[in-house]
Design a protein around this motif. Structure first.
Motif, mmCIF file in Angstrom:
data_model
loop_
_atom_site.group_PDB
_atom_site.id
_atom_site.type_symbol
_atom_site.label_atom_id
_atom_site.label_comp_id
_atom_site.label_asym_id
_atom_site.label_seq_id
_atom_site.Cartn_x
_atom_site.Cartn_y
_atom_site.Cartn_z
ATOM 1 N N UNK B 148 -3.844 -7.220 19.089
ATOM 2 C CA UNK B 148 -2.643 -7.114 18.252
ATOM 3 C C UNK B 148 -2.989 -7.163 16.768
ATOM 4 N N UNK B 151 -4.745 -3.987 15.680
ATOM 5 C CA UNK B 151 -3.823 -2.869 15.532
ATOM 6 C C UNK B 151 -3.060 -2.956 14.215
ATOM 7 N N UNK B 152 -2.662 -4.161 13.866
ATOM 8 C CA UNK B 152 -1.940 -4.343 12.603
ATOM 9 C C UNK B 152 -2.831 -3.999 11.418
ATOM 10 N N UNK B 154 -5.381 -2.070 11.421
ATOM 11 C CA UNK B 154 -5.644 -0.632 11.456
ATOM 12 C C UNK B 154 -4.449 0.161 10.937
ATOM 13 N N UNK B 155 -3.246 -0.244 11.350
ATOM 14 C CA UNK B 155 -2.033 0.447 10.898
ATOM 15 C C UNK B 155 -1.946 0.410 9.369
ATOM 16 N N UNK B 158 -5.173 2.259 7.643
ATOM 17 C CA UNK B 158 -5.036 3.717 7.766
ATOM 18 C C UNK B 158 -3.910 4.209 6.865
ATOM 19 N N UNK B 159 -2.845 3.419 6.792
ATOM 20 C CA UNK B 159 -1.712 3.774 5.947
ATOM 21 C C UNK B 159 -2.118 3.886 4.493
ATOM 22 N N UNK B 161 -5.109 4.360 3.370
ATOM 23 C CA UNK B 161 -6.005 5.525 3.293
ATOM 24 C C UNK B 161 -5.202 6.830 3.189
ATOM 25 N N UNK B 162 -4.124 6.905 3.967
ATOM 26 C CA UNK B 162 -3.283 8.101 3.935
ATOM 27 C C UNK B 162 -2.685 8.335 2.561
ATOM 28 N N UNK B 187 3.833 -0.178 0.161
ATOM 29 C CA UNK B 187 3.516 -0.132 1.597
ATOM 30 C C UNK B 187 3.037 -1.495 2.076
ATOM 31 N N UNK B 191 5.181 -3.995 4.518
ATOM 32 C CA UNK B 191 4.567 -4.210 5.830
ATOM 33 C C UNK B 191 4.324 -5.696 6.068
ATOM 34 N N UNK B 195 5.822 -8.162 8.765
ATOM 35 C CA UNK B 195 4.860 -8.749 9.697
ATOM 36 C C UNK B 195 5.027 -10.263 9.811
#
Lengths: 199, 199
Positions: B148, B151-152, B154-155, B158-159, B161-162, B187, B191, B195
């Motif tokens: 978990x 994943x957080x 990474x989300x 990656x965000x 990075x985007x 962001x 987030x 969270x």
DNA sequence: ACCTGAACACCGTTCAAGT
DNA sequence: ACCTGAACACCGTTCAAGT
């Protein structure tokens, strides 16, 4: 070999574009060569340069079509509340990227390889991909300024794109896809929870 | 022209890698050609293939160095609370991408152009870029499972990075940079607010 | 054993020459 | 006026031949 004057320049332009798009779809971007396109449409290489200034120009037009296709898909994903819709939009984007992986990837792989200017009509197509999520943010927080809402939409949308970019490498198992979806949903829900709590 | 046996193969490999990295930094990825590298180190093209299997192999090693450099920068951005640190890490990432734009871009522009496997040692370098933010999430929500938290992290990562990928196109004005920073902070803060409210 | 460099197979792009 | 296709300038990569 196609006879002279058998097609108008507009027809040839469309044939080149169709053939190029088909090659990207069926064989990937790395198979997109001027000689391949020419063979496919029954003309010689020189003909391509009658209707596109160069390969970069052709690729720009392939990408323009892809952006149109993405925008069209997103327009069909606008049901429900603003928050539900935003989540659906992001998962629709992932879905398009997966199902049309080569076309999708070409849009971003080929960005800025040359330092040519992005034309206005192309920028508008990019904007129209951002538009649906911006509209939902406007609905959700009408009291904020346009700039604030656009920034929020951009942050979230770029974020989702980042997850797609770093997660989509062929081939994917169904478990991979579920994990990518879960990661996107996690980003979206936490962002939205933080957003509505503060706005 | 370099004399035979003047350098060991290891030395030549290092010379090729250094020269290649310098070319990317000073002239951009598009100037990275086998003949340019050879000229730079005083050997001929064939020599490059004594120490790297091909250009893709060489680029992988350039990118490995870039990933090391990013990881090193991130390690110096670990002060403060978990939430402060996460924000600092993301802005440090943006800062690296801006200041070393050509090297940073090469890591992602050249991903998966060939379908060659990513070696284990390279994947570890990618993981070490995600590690600091994962560690902060572990600190923040120790009660969750490892999956978990990963994943957080990474989300969010990656965000960010985007946002960098879609926002960084040379040249940028100072106002552009401020706007990109504001988007990233937006962001991250939303987030994180979502969270911690939910965890 | 190390290194060369000519050669090969491809590229995108051009443009004088055909019809 | 439309289209050809040979030619050019580049690429990455190879490998027989030199020292």
């Amino acid at each position: 070999m196609a006879r002279r004057s058998e097609h108008s320049l507009e027809e040839i332009k469309a044939m080149v574009l169709d053939a190029a798009e088909t090659i990207v779809i069926e064989e990937g971007f790395s198979a997109l060569k001027a000689r391949n396109i020419a063979r496919e449409i029954g003309y010689t290489v020189g003909s391509i340069y009658m209707v596109f200034t160069n390969m970069a120009d052709l690729i720009l037009h392939i990408n323009a079509r892809t952006l149109d296709a993405i925008a069209a898909q997103l327009e069909q994903a606008q049901d429900g509340s603003a928050e539900e819709s935003i989540e659906t939009l992001t998962l629709t984007y992932l879905s398009y990227a997966r199902q049309h992986f080569d076309r999708w990837r070409t849009v971003f792989d080929y960005r800025r390889l040359d330092s040519a200017e992005i034309p206005g009509w192309y920028q508008e197509k990019i904007d129209s991909v951002f538009a649906p999520v911006e509209a939902r943010f406007a609905q959700l927080t009408p009291e904020l300024t346009d700039a604030d809402r656009k920034r929020a939409a951009r942050a979230l949308w770029c974020g989702v794109h980042g997850i797609c970019v770093l997660s989509l490498t062929e081939p994917q198992t169904k478990a991979d896809i579920k994990e990518i979806e879960a990661t996107i949903v996690l980003l979206v829900r936490n962002f939205m929870r933080g957003w509505v709590a503060h706005a």
